[in-house]
Design an enzyme around this catalytic site. Structure first.
Site, PDB file in Angstrom:
ATOM      1  N   SER A   1       0.613  -1.395  -0.015  1.00  0.00           N
ATOM      2  CA  SER A   1      -0.047   0.043  -0.118  1.00  0.00           C
ATOM      3  C   SER A   1       0.793   1.220  -0.149  1.00  0.00           C
ATOM      4  CB  SER A   1      -1.084  -0.055   1.178  1.00  0.00           C
ATOM      5  OG  SER A   1      -0.132   0.015   2.265  1.00  0.00           O
TER       6      SER A   1
ATOM      7  N   THR B   1      -1.391   3.461   4.774  1.00  0.00           N
ATOM      8  CA  THR B   1      -0.648   4.700   4.658  1.00  0.00           C
ATOM      9  C   THR B   1       0.494   4.722   5.756  1.00  0.00           C
ATOM     10  OG1 THR B   1      -2.234   5.875   3.871  1.00  0.00           O
ATOM     11  CG2 THR B   1      -0.305   7.148   4.482  1.00  0.00           C
TER      12      THR B   1
ATOM     13  N   THR C   1       1.805   7.117   0.304  1.00  0.00           N
ATOM     14  CA  THR C   1       0.769   5.851  -0.148  1.00  0.00           C
ATOM     15  C   THR C   1       0.629   5.843  -1.501  1.00  0.00           C
ATOM     16  OG1 THR C   1      -1.455   4.925   0.459  1.00  0.00           O
ATOM     17  CG2 THR C   1      -1.193   7.072   0.370  1.00  0.00           C
TER      18      THR C   1
ATOM     19  N   ARG D   1      -8.268   9.821  -7.959  1.00  0.00           N
ATOM     20  CA  ARG D   1      -8.533  10.161  -6.860  1.00  0.00           C
ATOM     21  C   ARG D   1      -7.386  10.372  -5.771  1.00  0.00           C
ATOM     22  NH1 ARG D   1      -7.165   7.095  -1.847  1.00  0.00           N
ATOM     23  NH2 ARG D   1      -8.934   7.416  -0.137  1.00  0.00           N
TER      24      ARG D   1
ATOM     25  N   THR E   1      -4.232   7.412   9.415  1.00  0.00           N
ATOM     26  CA  THR E   1      -4.303   6.277   8.433  1.00  0.00           C
ATOM     27  C   THR E   1      -5.637   5.704   8.506  1.00  0.00           C
ATOM     28  OG1 THR E   1      -3.234   3.942   7.700  1.00  0.00           O
ATOM     29  CG2 THR E   1      -3.466   4.256  10.084  1.00  0.00           C
ATOM     30  N   GLY E   2      -6.103   5.216   7.323  1.00  0.00           N
ATOM     31  CA  GLY E   2      -7.603   4.700   7.274  1.00  0.00           C
ATOM     32  C   GLY E   2      -8.555   5.073   6.291  1.00  0.00           C
TER      33      GLY E   2
END
Length: 320
Positions: free
Chosen positions: A70, A202, A220, A230, A253-254
């Protein structure tokens, strides 16, 4: 004995959710158990490098290692199969920020972000123009696709493009690939979101050197199967990370599409400025998001200028 970086302690925090605060400088902490990134940042500090150097090289190590698929090249592909990168770096002394989003063809996203900060009067460059800027600054253009990312993309196509981030379009995005056209908007609920947390890993890093200079950075390759173009929260100052040498630093992060609406890293730093301890500051910033999105997943790390640090993880609600 030389002080050790606190990432090993942080891993225990993220797994066990035990609030810990150690008052010691210098300090290097980051999201997720990306040990080599933490150690690289620590080595930079021990060799006399700046906090900015430490963040850049720490996050850069994760880009090279393709942490969890990621971060860095060859990771999460978008709807067209291309891997693009987002990154940000912030100097808490000067409040300067450099950021890139939807960066194509360039592996060193965090270093390009620093170049934006140091070699332009802008804060944020995106897309193809960001890549051209990077090439002009001497960065090498190369294909970011790998066999791994290509296989992820092919499996997604064979599964009728599931999952994806489309809504209120035709054909029905829940069982068909595009191209899509707009249709009547349907009411979405928080329960409609199905986020795989391991496609949102991330790296967010906070470094505070011996003199109290605070720096933060993120890197990321974004959400897997994202719509091309995006950009998530990671490169947005105050969302993905924030640094202020008069208060502290934070990184998140999330689910970035939700997180950027609330600027949780800025929120947490301002709470610490007002005297809130790092763990509570992280918790309050995440809790505010979950008030509006109960199914939200996200986590934060926070550190104040005395070397105290903490974290909080907001998990998906479960109704029994």
């Amino acid at each position: 004995m030389m002080p050790r970086p606190v990432q090993m302690c942080l891993v225990l925090l993220l797994l066990a959710l035990v609030p810990v605060s150690c008052a010691a400088l210098p300090l290097v902490i980051n999201t997720w158990p990306f040990k080599k990134a933490t150690e690289q940042a620590w080595r930079v500090l021990q060799a006399g490098g700046s906090a900015l150097d430490a963040v850049e090289q720490g996050c850069g190590q994760c880009e090279k290692d393709q942490c969890d698929g990621s971060v860095g090249y060859g990771g999460n592909p978008d709807e067209t199969g291309e891997t693009t990168l987002d990154a940000m770096i912030m100097n808490g002394d000067t409040m300067e920020v450099g950021a890139v989003g939807d960066l194509r063809r360039i592996k060193d996203a965090i270093s390009v972000a620093r170049a934006v900060m140091e070699h332009s009067k802008h804060t944020f460059l995106v897309g193809e123009s960001a890549s051209v800027f990077a090439e002009n600054m001497g960065f090498t253009a190369e294909d970011l696709t790998t066999n791994t990312s290509l296989n992820i993309y092919k499996k997604w196509l064979n599964a009728n493009c599931q999952p994806n981030y489309r809504q209120s379009v035709s054909p029905d995005p829940s069982n068909a690939c595009g191209p899509y056209k707009p249709s009547a908007r349907l009411q979405q609920t928080a329960g409609d979101q199905h986020i795989n947390i391991h496609t949102h890993d991330t790296i967010g890093m906070i470094v505070i050197n011996q003199k109290g200079h605070v720096t933060a950075g993120t890197s990321t390759n974004g959400a897997r199967h994202k719509i091309p173009g995006r950009v998530g929260d990671s490169p947005v100052a105050g969302a993905g990370a924030y640094a202020d040498s008069t208060a502290g630093g934070a990184a998140a992060t999330g689910d970035g599409d939700v997180m950027m609406r609330f600027l949780p890293s800025y929120h947490a730093v301002e709470l610490m400025r007002a005297g809130t301890d790092p763990t509570t500051a992280c918790k309050k910033a995440i809790t505010r998001i979950r008030k509006y999105f109960p199914q939200f997943f996200g986590a934060m790390i926070c550190a104040n200028i005395t070397g105290g640090y903490g974290e909080y993880q907001g998990t998906v609600s479960i109704t029994l």
